[in-house]
Design a protein around this motif. Structure first.
Motif, PDB file in Angstrom:
ATOM      1  N   UNK A  35      48.084  52.609  59.669  1.00 44.69           N
ATOM      2  CA  UNK A  35      48.980  52.409  58.341  1.00 44.69           C
ATOM      3  C   UNK A  35      49.694  51.455  57.245  1.00 44.69           C
ATOM      4  N   UNK A  36      49.208  50.201  57.325  1.00 43.50           N
ATOM      5  CA  UNK A  36      49.551  49.099  56.431  1.00 43.50           C
ATOM      6  C   UNK A  36      48.092  49.429  55.797  1.00 43.50           C
ATOM      7  N   UNK A  37      46.876  49.891  55.718  1.00 44.66           N
ATOM      8  CA  UNK A  37      45.746  50.014  55.621  1.00 44.66           C
ATOM      9  C   UNK A  37      45.501  50.980  54.230  1.00 44.66           C
ATOM     10  N   UNK A  38      46.835  52.169  54.314  1.00 44.29           N
ATOM     11  CA  UNK A  38      46.954  53.044  53.657  1.00 44.29           C
ATOM     12  C   UNK A  38      47.970  52.798  52.269  1.00 44.29           C
ATOM     13  N   UNK A  39      48.814  51.988  52.886  1.00 48.67           N
ATOM     14  CA  UNK A  39      49.543  51.397  51.534  1.00 48.67           C
ATOM     15  C   UNK A  39      49.013  50.631  51.320  1.00 48.67           C
ATOM     16  N   UNK A  40      48.659  49.614  51.995  1.00 48.88           N
ATOM     17  CA  UNK A  40      47.781  48.490  50.814  1.00 48.88           C
ATOM     18  C   UNK A  40      46.810  49.163  49.821  1.00 48.88           C
ATOM     19  N   UNK A  41      46.271  50.020  49.997  1.00 49.85           N
ATOM     20  CA  UNK A  41      45.053  50.679  49.396  1.00 49.85           C
ATOM     21  C   UNK A  41      44.881  51.566  48.151  1.00 49.85           C
ATOM     22  N   UNK A  42      46.393  51.767  48.432  1.00 47.59           N
ATOM     23  CA  UNK A  42      47.032  52.263  46.973  1.00 47.59           C
ATOM     24  C   UNK A  42      47.459  50.994  46.104  1.00 47.59           C
ATOM     25  N   UNK A  43      47.214  50.128  46.054  1.00 45.51           N
ATOM     26  CA  UNK A  43      47.292  49.273  45.534  1.00 45.51           C
ATOM     27  C   UNK A  43      46.158  49.550  44.188  1.00 45.51           C
ATOM     28  N   UNK A  44      45.980  49.236  42.601  1.00 49.42           N
ATOM     29  CA  UNK A  44      44.980  49.481  42.067  1.00 49.42           C
ATOM     30  C   UNK A  44      43.785  48.436  42.450  1.00 49.42           C
ATOM     31  N   UNK A  45      42.689  48.366  42.136  1.00 50.25           N
ATOM     32  CA  UNK A  45      41.962  47.784  42.075  1.00 50.25           C
ATOM     33  C   UNK A  45      41.740  46.483  41.445  1.00 50.25           C
ATOM     34  N   UNK A  46      42.346  46.864  40.108  1.00 53.42           N
ATOM     35  CA  UNK A  46      41.671  45.853  39.249  1.00 53.42           C
ATOM     36  C   UNK A  46      43.571  44.893  39.333  1.00 53.42           C
ATOM     37  N   UNK A  47      44.644  45.369  39.454  1.00 54.29           N
ATOM     38  CA  UNK A  47      45.660  44.500  40.232  1.00 54.29           C
ATOM     39  C   UNK A  47      44.728  43.694  41.355  1.00 54.29           C
ATOM     40  N   UNK A  48      44.403  44.594  42.145  1.00 60.85           N
ATOM     41  CA  UNK A  48      43.684  43.877  43.351  1.00 60.85           C
ATOM     42  C   UNK A  48      43.030  41.802  43.159  1.00 60.85           C
ATOM     43  N   UNK A  49      41.459  42.900  42.657  1.00 56.81           N
ATOM     44  CA  UNK A  49      41.201  41.501  42.237  1.00 56.81           C
ATOM     45  C   UNK A  49      41.490  40.830  41.116  1.00 56.81           C
ATOM     46  N   UNK A  50      42.167  41.181  40.096  1.00 56.37           N
ATOM     47  CA  UNK A  50      42.624  40.167  39.204  1.00 56.37           C
ATOM     48  C   UNK A  50      43.763  38.940  39.602  1.00 56.37           C
ATOM     49  N   UNK A  51      44.397  39.089  40.949  1.00 56.34           N
ATOM     50  CA  UNK A  51      45.180  38.892  41.465  1.00 56.34           C
ATOM     51  C   UNK A  51      44.486  37.519  42.770  1.00 56.34           C
ATOM     52  N   UNK A  52      43.898  38.444  43.304  1.00 55.59           N
ATOM     53  CA  UNK A  52      42.604  37.298  44.136  1.00 55.59           C
ATOM     54  C   UNK A  52      42.344  36.293  43.070  1.00 55.59           C
ATOM     55  N   UNK A  53      41.578  36.690  41.818  1.00 57.04           N
ATOM     56  CA  UNK A  53      41.145  35.812  40.754  1.00 57.04           C
ATOM     57  C   UNK A  53      42.356  34.684  40.245  1.00 57.04           C
ATOM     58  N   UNK A  54      43.576  35.515  40.410  1.00 59.57           N
ATOM     59  CA  UNK A  54      44.388  34.318  40.044  1.00 59.57           C
ATOM     60  C   UNK A  54      44.977  33.495  41.394  1.00 59.57           C
ATOM     61  N   UNK A  55      45.293  33.825  42.815  1.00 63.32           N
ATOM     62  CA  UNK A  55      45.033  33.304  44.066  1.00 63.32           C
ATOM     63  C   UNK A  55      43.869  32.321  44.279  1.00 63.32           C
ATOM     64  N   UNK A  56      42.826  32.708  43.708  1.00 62.50           N
ATOM     65  CA  UNK A  56      41.504  31.397  43.857  1.00 62.50           C
ATOM     66  C   UNK A  56      41.955  30.329  42.720  1.00 62.50           C
ATOM     67  N   UNK A  57      42.699  30.669  42.420  1.00 60.03           N
ATOM     68  CA  UNK A  57      43.264  29.629  41.289  1.00 60.03           C
ATOM     69  C   UNK A  57      44.029  28.827  40.913  1.00 60.03           C
ATOM     70  N   UNK A  58      44.531  29.120  42.115  1.00 55.99           N
ATOM     71  CA  UNK A  58      45.855  28.521  42.298  1.00 55.99           C
ATOM     72  C   UNK A  58      45.390  27.810  42.967  1.00 55.99           C
ATOM     73  N   UNK A  59      46.457  26.717  42.618  1.00 57.77           N
ATOM     74  CA  UNK A  59      46.695  24.993  43.197  1.00 57.77           C
ATOM     75  C   UNK A  59      47.918  24.143  43.309  1.00 57.77           C
ATOM     76  N   UNK A  60      48.367  23.863  43.612  1.00 56.38           N
ATOM     77  CA  UNK A  60      49.606  23.090  43.237  1.00 56.38           C
ATOM     78  C   UNK A  60      50.301  21.876  44.743  1.00 56.38           C
ATOM     79  N   UNK A  61      48.469  21.634  45.707  1.00 56.84           N
ATOM     80  CA  UNK A  61      48.851  20.859  46.812  1.00 56.84           C
ATOM     81  C   UNK A  61      48.674  19.475  46.109  1.00 56.84           C
TER      82      UNK A  61
END
Length: 258
Positions: free
Chosen positions: A166-192
């Motif tokens: 059920x949650x796979x289907x819900x997540x797959x509705x998120x646009x690919x551009x949003x998913x991949x752009x925010x993946x890059x944002x998370x990769x760049x995140x660093x407040x350690x």
């Protein structure tokens, strides 16, 4: 559900609970490819006695908008919504990417964050080889297969298969551009290295079986916090879905701590 427009995005949000209570409002922030309904159990529990606000981040759930290149931009959306609602002091509760957003709020608006709650979240992205290979394959496999692989890894052992699907289907509705752009944002995140700047009392709740963001990464972050309480539960990365009642109980105890 209400809507608020900010910087080209229309954000869907819920604002529930009494406005005249003495408790500081909770602001619930979901993670990557999720939506505000990750917090259904918490909003049902807390809203009868305190104000609770939750939103779909831009491009997620019922919100519109393109992906943004930084976690700071997500935090700016949250601040804009809170300003619109007239909320000054608040307690951000963030899951995964939402926890990164919550930490950003605590660093950029320290006077407004009374307490901080991080659920399955970390201060710097460090991927295992398996995770790196999965992300590297994102351009080579159909997007829905990529999303499905990520969601299946997120749940701990034994979680009902029908719930995962059920949650796979819900997540797959998120646009690919949003998913991949925010993946890059998370990769760049660093407040350690800035963890010591966050003076607000902080609760860190993590799943012992979290392979997306392993518990050791949370512990590495916790060492830098001046005031951190740690709870590790028998779950994977999706604590709000896997152990909703236990998460609510831990959160409730932390919020009533003197």
């Amino acid at each position: 559900m209400a809507r608020f427009t900010v910087d080209g995005a229309e954000l869907a949000y819920d604002d529930e609970g009494p406005r005249d209570g003495g408790d500081t409002p909770l602001v619930l922030i979901h993670g990557w490819t999720a939506d505000r309904h990750r917090w259904d159990h918490q909003i049902a529990h807390f809203s009868p006695r305190r104000r609770v606000i939750r939103l779909d981040l831009r491009g997620h759930g019922e919100s519109t908008g393109a992906g943004v290149p930084t976690i700071d931009a997500l935090a700016a959306d949250v601040v804009a919504l809170l300003d619109h609602l007239g909320v000054d002091r608040f307690v951000p509760v963030g899951h995964s990417m939402g926890g990164m957003t919550a930490q950003t709020l605590a660093l950029t608006h320290p006077g407004r964050v009374e307490r901080l709650v991080l659920v399955n979240s970390i201060g710097r992205m460090t991927y295992s080889r398996a995770r790196g290979l999965l992300m590297g394959a994102s351009t080579l496999v159909p997007f829905k297969l990529f999303v499905a692989a990520n969601i299946r890894r997120a749940f701990g052992p034994g979680h009902p298969r029908e719930e995962v699907e059920k949650y796979i289907r819900a997540s797959a509705s998120t646009p690919r551009e949003v998913v991949m752009t925010l993946y890059a944002a998370m990769r760049a995140f660093d407040v350690l290295d800035r963890a010591g700047e966050i003076q607000a009392p902080t609760l860190m709740v993590h799943g012992y079986h979290d392979v997306q963001l392993p518990v050791r990464q949370m512990l590495r972050l916790a060492k830098g916090y001046p005031d951190a309480e740690i709870r590790v539960l028998d779950a994977g990365h999706e604590l709000p879905l896997e152990r909703p009642a236990d998460l609510t109980a831990v959160l409730d105890r932390f919020l009533t701590r003197p």
